[in-house]
Design an enzyme around this catalytic site. Structure first.
Site, mmCIF file in Angstrom:
data_model
loop_
_atom_site.group_PDB
_atom_site.id
_atom_site.type_symbol
_atom_site.label_atom_id
_atom_site.label_comp_id
_atom_site.label_asym_id
_atom_site.label_seq_id
_atom_site.Cartn_x
_atom_site.Cartn_y
_atom_site.Cartn_z
ATOM 1 N N GLY A 239 0.956 -1.216 0.031
ATOM 2 C CA GLY A 239 0.070 0.352 -0.137
ATOM 3 C C GLY A 239 0.968 1.301 0.006
ATOM 4 O O GLY A 239 0.523 2.471 0.617
ATOM 5 N N ARG B 153 0.302 5.704 -1.863
ATOM 6 C CA ARG B 153 -0.349 6.797 -1.304
ATOM 7 C C ARG B 153 -0.617 7.126 0.051
ATOM 8 O O ARG B 153 0.009 5.898 0.758
ATOM 9 C CB ARG B 153 -1.887 6.920 -1.857
ATOM 10 C CG ARG B 153 -2.794 5.879 -1.272
ATOM 11 C CD ARG B 153 -4.262 5.854 -2.044
ATOM 12 N NE ARG B 153 -5.034 4.916 -1.454
ATOM 13 C CZ ARG B 153 -6.327 4.995 -1.820
ATOM 14 N NH1 ARG B 153 -6.992 6.000 -2.227
ATOM 15 N NH2 ARG B 153 -7.282 4.184 -1.181
ATOM 16 N N GLY B 154 -0.972 7.894 0.563
ATOM 17 C CA GLY B 154 -1.414 8.087 2.190
ATOM 18 C C GLY B 154 0.126 7.753 2.988
ATOM 19 O O GLY B 154 1.107 8.381 2.784
ATOM 20 N N ILE B 155 -0.151 6.831 4.200
ATOM 21 C CA ILE B 155 0.681 6.473 5.028
ATOM 22 C C ILE B 155 1.790 5.947 4.295
ATOM 23 O O ILE B 155 3.199 5.950 4.607
ATOM 24 C CB ILE B 155 0.109 5.795 6.316
ATOM 25 C CG1 ILE B 155 -0.694 6.845 7.045
ATOM 26 C CG2 ILE B 155 1.467 5.247 7.015
ATOM 27 C CD1 ILE B 155 -1.430 5.994 7.995
ATOM 28 N N GLY B 156 1.733 4.867 3.648
ATOM 29 C CA GLY B 156 2.634 4.154 2.730
ATOM 30 C C GLY B 156 3.502 4.852 1.812
ATOM 31 O O GLY B 156 4.642 4.841 1.924
ATOM 32 N N TYR C 148 -14.119 -5.117 10.893
ATOM 33 C CA TYR C 148 -13.099 -4.271 10.730
ATOM 34 C C TYR C 148 -12.040 -4.450 11.997
ATOM 35 O O TYR C 148 -10.862 -4.544 11.962
ATOM 36 C CB TYR C 148 -13.288 -2.784 10.490
ATOM 37 C CG TYR C 148 -12.135 -1.878 10.469
ATOM 38 C CD1 TYR C 148 -11.237 -1.779 9.463
ATOM 39 C CD2 TYR C 148 -11.754 -1.018 11.578
ATOM 40 C CE1 TYR C 148 -10.107 -1.294 9.430
ATOM 41 C CE2 TYR C 148 -10.717 -0.331 11.517
ATOM 42 C CZ TYR C 148 -9.852 -0.367 10.509
ATOM 43 O OH TYR C 148 -8.818 0.607 10.549
ATOM 44 N N LYS D 256 -8.150 -5.893 12.308
ATOM 45 C CA LYS D 256 -7.000 -5.269 12.738
ATOM 46 C C LYS D 256 -6.380 -5.697 14.086
ATOM 47 O O LYS D 256 -5.208 -6.034 13.966
ATOM 48 C CB LYS D 256 -7.431 -3.760 13.085
ATOM 49 C CG LYS D 256 -7.885 -3.068 11.837
ATOM 50 C CD LYS D 256 -6.863 -3.119 10.653
ATOM 51 C CE LYS D 256 -5.784 -1.982 10.933
ATOM 52 N NZ LYS D 256 -4.795 -1.985 9.693
#
Length: 270
Positions: free
Chosen positions: A13, A16-19, A141, A145
Site C-alpha cells: 500500500g 499513497r497516504g501513510i505508505g 474491521y 485489525k
C-alpha cells in the site's frame, strides 16, 4: 552515512497516504524502496518522487508479493459497518487484505529478513483489546485489525532467534489520507494530522536494533515524544490545532493515553 543507505524497504500500500509518506522518508536515506499496490507501475508518481528524494524505486502491481530487509505492512481495507450491514464480498476483501495479506507477505519475506543484520517488520494496526467500545459498531474491521496485532506479537516471539523485530504502529489521531475521506465520517475528518507523523515514527522504529526493540505496540506520538521530538505543530493539517482538538483515532488504549498525557505534561503541551 544515513541509517537506511543501501537498505531495502518493502511497503505494501505504498503509493499513497501513510505508505507513500514512509516510502519518501526512507528514500531520503538513499534506500532501495519497493512499493506494492493494486495501482502501482513504473509510471506511478511515487516512482519519480522516490527517485527525487534520493532513493532507488521499484513499483510492483499486485496485492501481495515478497519482501526484503525492512517490511512495512501498510495495506488495509477499511469497511466500517455492523455485521448486519456489511456484505460478504466486503468482509472477504477486508480479511483477504488485512489478515491473510499480512500473513502472506510476512511468510515470503522471512527468508530475506533472516539474512539481514537488522531486519524489521512493522504492521499498521492497534494493540489488541477486549473492550466492547471497539466491537459494537465495526465488528468485522476491528477483529481484522486486532488479528494483525496478534500476528505481529506472535512474529516477535517466533522470529526473535533470527534477530528479526516485529512491532506495530498506530496513530493517536486520524491521518489525512484518501481512506479517511472515503470513510464518510465527518468527525474523523475535522482536524487530522499529516501522514508524515506516521512516516517519522516508522523511520525511528526501523533504525533501532532489531534484537532489542521488538514486540511493541507503538503509538506514533508516543514513539516520537520518547525519541525527543517536541514540535508536533508540523504534523497538523489545520495550523494551530491544539492537542485537545485533534480528531482522535479509535482503538488507542487507556494505557497509551495515560503515558501520552504524562509526556505532554512534562513538555508543557497539554
Amino acid at each position: 552515512m544515513a541509517p537506511l543507505t543501501g537498505k531495502t524497504v518493502f511497503i505494501t500500500g505504498g503509493t499513497r497516504g501513510i505508505g507513500r509518506a514512509i516510502a519518501l522518508r526512507c528514500a531520503r536515506d538513499n534506500a532501495n524502496v519497493v512499493v506494492i499496490a493494486r495501482n502501482a507501475s513504473s509510471e506511478s508518481p511515487i516512482v519519480s518522487e522516490i527517485a527525487s528524494a534520493g532513493g532507488r524505486p521499484l513499483a510492483i502491481k499486485s496485492r501481495i508479493l515478497v519482501a526484503s530487509i525492512f517490511l512495512v505492512n501498510n495495506a488495509t481495507i477499511l469497511v466500517l459497518k455492523k455485521t448486519t450491514d456489511i456484505t460478504m464480498d466486503e468482509y472477504d476483501m477486508m480479511t483477504r487484505i488485512n489478515t491473510r495479506g499480512t500473513f502472506q507477505v510476512v511468510k515470503y519475506a522471512l527468508p530475506h529478513l533472516q539474512k539481514s543484520d537488522n531486519g524489521h517488520i512493522i504492521t499498521m494496526c492497534p494493540k489488541p483489546q477486549l473492550d466492547e467500545r471497539w466491537f459494537c459498531r465495526n465488528l468485522a474491521y476491528s477483529t481484522s485489525k486486532f488479528t494483525m496485532g496478534l500476528m505481529a506479537f506472535g512474529l516477535s516471539a517466533e522470529q526473535r532467534v533470527f534477530g528479526i523485530a516485529s512491532n506495530t504502529l498506530w496513530p493517536f489521531s486520524t491521518i489525512d489520507t484518501d481512506g479517511l475521506a472515503e470513510c464518510g465520517n465527518a468527525e474523523f475528518q475535522e482536524r487530522p494530522r499529516k501522514p508524515a507523523i506516521m512516516a517519522d515514527a516508522a523511520y525511528w522504529i526501523v533504525t533501532q536494533d532489531s534484537r532489542q526493540f521488538t514486540g511493541n505496540f507503538c503509538l506514533d506520538e508516543l514513539v516520537l515524544r520518547e525519541s525527543g521530538v517536541t514540535d508536533f505543530e508540523q504534523y497538523n493539517v489545520v495550523p494551530g490545532t491544539k492537542l485537545s482538538e485533534l480528531s482522535r483515532d479509535h482503538m488507542v488504549t487507556d494505557e497509551q493515553l495515560e503515558r501520552l498525557s504524562e509526556l505532554r505534561a512534562l513538555a508543557g503541551q497539554q
